[in-house]
Design an enzyme around this catalytic site. Structure first.
Site, PDB file in Angstrom:
ATOM      1  CD  GLU A   1      76.718  -6.889 -49.173  1.00 56.81           C
ATOM      2  OE1 GLU A   1      76.529  -7.611 -48.194  1.00 56.81           O
ATOM      3  OE2 GLU A   1      77.114  -7.324 -50.267  1.00 56.81           O
TER       4      GLU A   1
ATOM      5  NE  ARG B   1      73.983 -19.937 -51.040  1.00 56.87           N
ATOM      6  CZ  ARG B   1      74.445 -18.798 -50.539  1.00 56.87           C
ATOM      7  NH1 ARG B   1      74.864 -18.739 -49.305  1.00 56.87           N
ATOM      8  NH2 ARG B   1      74.489 -17.713 -51.301  1.00 56.87           N
TER       9      ARG B   1
ATOM     10  CB  ALA C   1      86.868 -10.713 -53.609  1.00 52.29           C
TER      11      ALA C   1
ATOM     12  CD  GLU D   1      86.318 -17.364 -52.832  1.00 51.91           C
ATOM     13  OE1 GLU D   1      86.042 -18.208 -51.993  1.00 51.91           O
ATOM     14  OE2 GLU D   1      85.506 -16.495 -53.216  1.00 51.91           O
ATOM     15  CG  HIS D   2      82.358 -14.281 -57.370  1.00 54.73           C
ATOM     16  ND1 HIS D   2      81.713 -14.422 -58.573  1.00 54.73           N
ATOM     17  CD2 HIS D   2      81.392 -14.071 -56.447  1.00 54.73           C
ATOM     18  CE1 HIS D   2      80.404 -14.308 -58.370  1.00 54.73           C
ATOM     19  NE2 HIS D   2      80.177 -14.104 -57.091  1.00 54.73           N
TER      20      HIS D   2
ATOM     21  N   GLY E   1      80.679  10.777 -57.057  1.00 49.87           N
ATOM     22  CA  GLY E   1      80.740  12.204 -56.727  1.00 49.87           C
ATOM     23  C   GLY E   1      81.735  12.445 -55.600  1.00 49.87           C
TER      24      GLY E   1
HETATM   25  P1  0O2 Z   1      77.539 -11.969 -55.642  1.00 44.41           P
HETATM   26  O1  0O2 Z   1      77.757 -12.849 -56.829  1.00 44.41           O
HETATM   27  O2  0O2 Z   1      78.776 -11.247 -55.200  1.00 44.41           O
HETATM   28  O3  0O2 Z   1      76.352 -11.112 -55.806  1.00 44.41           O
HETATM   29  P2  0O2 Z   1      76.568 -15.373 -47.597  1.00 44.41           P
HETATM   30  O4  0O2 Z   1      76.132 -15.545 -49.029  1.00 44.41           O
HETATM   31  O5  0O2 Z   1      75.854 -16.263 -46.638  1.00 44.41           O
HETATM   32  O6  0O2 Z   1      78.078 -15.440 -47.481  1.00 44.41           O
HETATM   33  P3  0O2 Z   1      75.362 -12.866 -46.518  1.00 44.41           P
HETATM   34  O7  0O2 Z   1      74.942 -13.355 -45.201  1.00 44.41           O
HETATM   35  O8  0O2 Z   1      74.298 -12.375 -47.445  1.00 44.41           O
HETATM   36  O9  0O2 Z   1      76.239 -13.934 -47.269  1.00 44.41           O
HETATM   37  O10 0O2 Z   1      76.302 -11.683 -46.301  1.00 44.41           O
HETATM   38  P4  0O2 Z   1      77.786 -11.298 -46.584  1.00 44.41           P
HETATM   39  O11 0O2 Z   1      78.702 -12.452 -46.418  1.00 44.41           O
HETATM   40  O12 0O2 Z   1      78.032 -10.090 -45.757  1.00 44.41           O
HETATM   41  O13 0O2 Z   1      77.753 -10.822 -48.092  1.00 44.41           O
HETATM   42  C1  0O2 Z   1      77.625 -11.632 -49.182  1.00 44.41           C
HETATM   43  C2  0O2 Z   1      78.407 -11.056 -50.348  1.00 44.41           C
HETATM   44  O14 0O2 Z   1      79.738 -10.746 -49.919  1.00 44.41           O
HETATM   45  C3  0O2 Z   1      78.584 -12.088 -51.442  1.00 44.41           C
HETATM   46  O15 0O2 Z   1      77.530 -12.012 -52.338  1.00 44.41           O
HETATM   47  C4  0O2 Z   1      79.908 -11.679 -52.067  1.00 44.41           C
HETATM   48  O16 0O2 Z   1      79.749 -10.575 -52.927  1.00 44.41           O
HETATM   49  C5  0O2 Z   1      80.686 -11.239 -50.854  1.00 44.41           C
HETATM   50  N1  0O2 Z   1      81.364 -12.392 -50.223  1.00 44.41           N
HETATM   51  C6  0O2 Z   1      81.134 -12.891 -48.997  1.00 44.41           C
HETATM   52  N2  0O2 Z   1      81.947 -13.927 -48.739  1.00 44.41           N
HETATM   53  C7  0O2 Z   1      82.728 -14.094 -49.827  1.00 44.41           C
HETATM   54  C8  0O2 Z   1      83.790 -14.993 -50.168  1.00 44.41           C
HETATM   55  O17 0O2 Z   1      84.185 -15.877 -49.400  1.00 44.41           O
HETATM   56  N3  0O2 Z   1      84.358 -14.842 -51.396  1.00 44.41           N
HETATM   57  C9  0O2 Z   1      83.953 -13.870 -52.283  1.00 44.41           C
HETATM   58  N4  0O2 Z   1      84.575 -13.801 -53.472  1.00 44.41           N
HETATM   59  N5  0O2 Z   1      82.948 -13.007 -51.975  1.00 44.41           N
HETATM   60  C10 0O2 Z   1      82.349 -13.106 -50.789  1.00 44.41           C
HETATM   61  P5  0O2 Z   1      77.059 -13.324 -53.107  1.00 44.41           P
HETATM   62  O18 0O2 Z   1      75.628 -13.568 -52.808  1.00 44.41           O
HETATM   63  O19 0O2 Z   1      77.991 -14.446 -52.871  1.00 44.41           O
HETATM   64  O20 0O2 Z   1      77.102 -12.992 -54.551  1.00 44.41           O
END
Ligand code: 0O2
Length: 207
Positions: free
Chosen positions: A137, A56, A149, A152-153, A23
């Site tokens: 989030e 984790r 991202a 990299e993911h 929106g």
């Molecule tokens: P998905 O598959 O995206 O749902 P942590 O997992 O310890 O890094 P935390 O403390 O929960 O994370 O918080 P953060 O780092 O603020 O947020 C995590 C999410 O940010 C991740 O979710 C990713 O979506 C993104 N993210 C953070 N660091 C990276 C990175 O180095 N590379 C990429 N590609 N994404 C990142 P998830 O849980 O990884 O999963």
């Protein structure tokens, strides 16, 4: 644990946030010639990823709602870095949710090279049992940051935490190249916006 019942209100949060953020995008388009928002996506974290992250990070079941902050996640993708900060300010001043944490991974990029701005919010969602305050989030990033991202993911998934050093180094270089692209585009932002204005008004005149 009945995951379907537990996740249902989170799915509603994602849907509501997508509607609200999309929106904003259309309002910008109608009122100005430039929308800082390119597109909005959202997802509920898959159960397998929830369990993996709980293991984790050692999060017990009774702390899942407060400590697993990205069960509901939406992503706002912008054209320019400045747009990210503009959107962050607008989101912080909204009345329909409260920002409880901010992580600026642009000024302080992550070790991997990851850049993005994260807002952790507390969102009131109406359920059949009354109002529930759920944590969600919002990730805000540029198109270039998103490109990096996403790739990299995929590689992280492929290598399951065992990414070869060579690939890691290439990814770090790619992160810097993506950021350089953002910086270069910012320098000619006004020209790009002007070109887009002319293009859109010409298109409108022909319809
Ligand atoms: P998905 O598959 O995206 O749902 P942590 O997992 O310890 O890094 P935390 O403390 O929960 O994370 O918080 P953060 O780092 O603020 O947020 C995590 C999410 O940010 C991740 O979710 C990713 O979506 C993104 N993210 C953070 N660091 C990276 C990175 O180095 N590379 C990429 N590609 N994404 C990142 P998830 O849980 O990884 O999963």
């Amino acid at each position: 644990m009945n995951w379907k019942t537990f996740l249902a209100p989170y799915a509603q949060v994602v849907e509501e946030l997508k509607v609200k953020l999309r929106g904003m995008r259309s309002q910008f388009e109608h009122e100005t010639n430039h929308s800082p928002i390119e597109f909005v996506t959202g997802r509920v974290k898959p159960i397998s990823s929830i369990k993996e992250k709980m293991n984790r990070k050692n999060i017990p079941m009774d702390k899942i709602e407060s400590d697993l902050q990205d069960i509901a996640g939406v992503r706002v993708v912008c054209q320019f870095v400045d747009d990210i900060y503009d959107i962050v300010e607008r989101l912080k001043s909204r009345q329909d949710f409260v920002v409880i944490e901010e992580r600026d991974y642009i000024r302080r990029k992550k070790e991997s090279g990851y850049r993005s701005y994260h807002l952790i919010i507390e969102y009131p969602v109406e359920t059949i049992h009354g109002t529930k305050f759920l944590v969600a989030e919002i990730q805000i990033r540029t198109l270039a940051m998103n490109f990096w991202a996403t790739n990299e993911h995929s590689l992280n998934y492929k290598y399951a935490g065992q990414m070869p050093e060579k690939v890691q180094a290439r990814l770090k270089n790619a992160a810097e190249a993506a950021f350089k692209l953002d910086e270069e585009m910012s320098k000619i932002k006004d020209e790009i916006l002007e070109a887009q204005r002319v293009y859109h008004s010409n298109k409108e005149n022909h319809t």
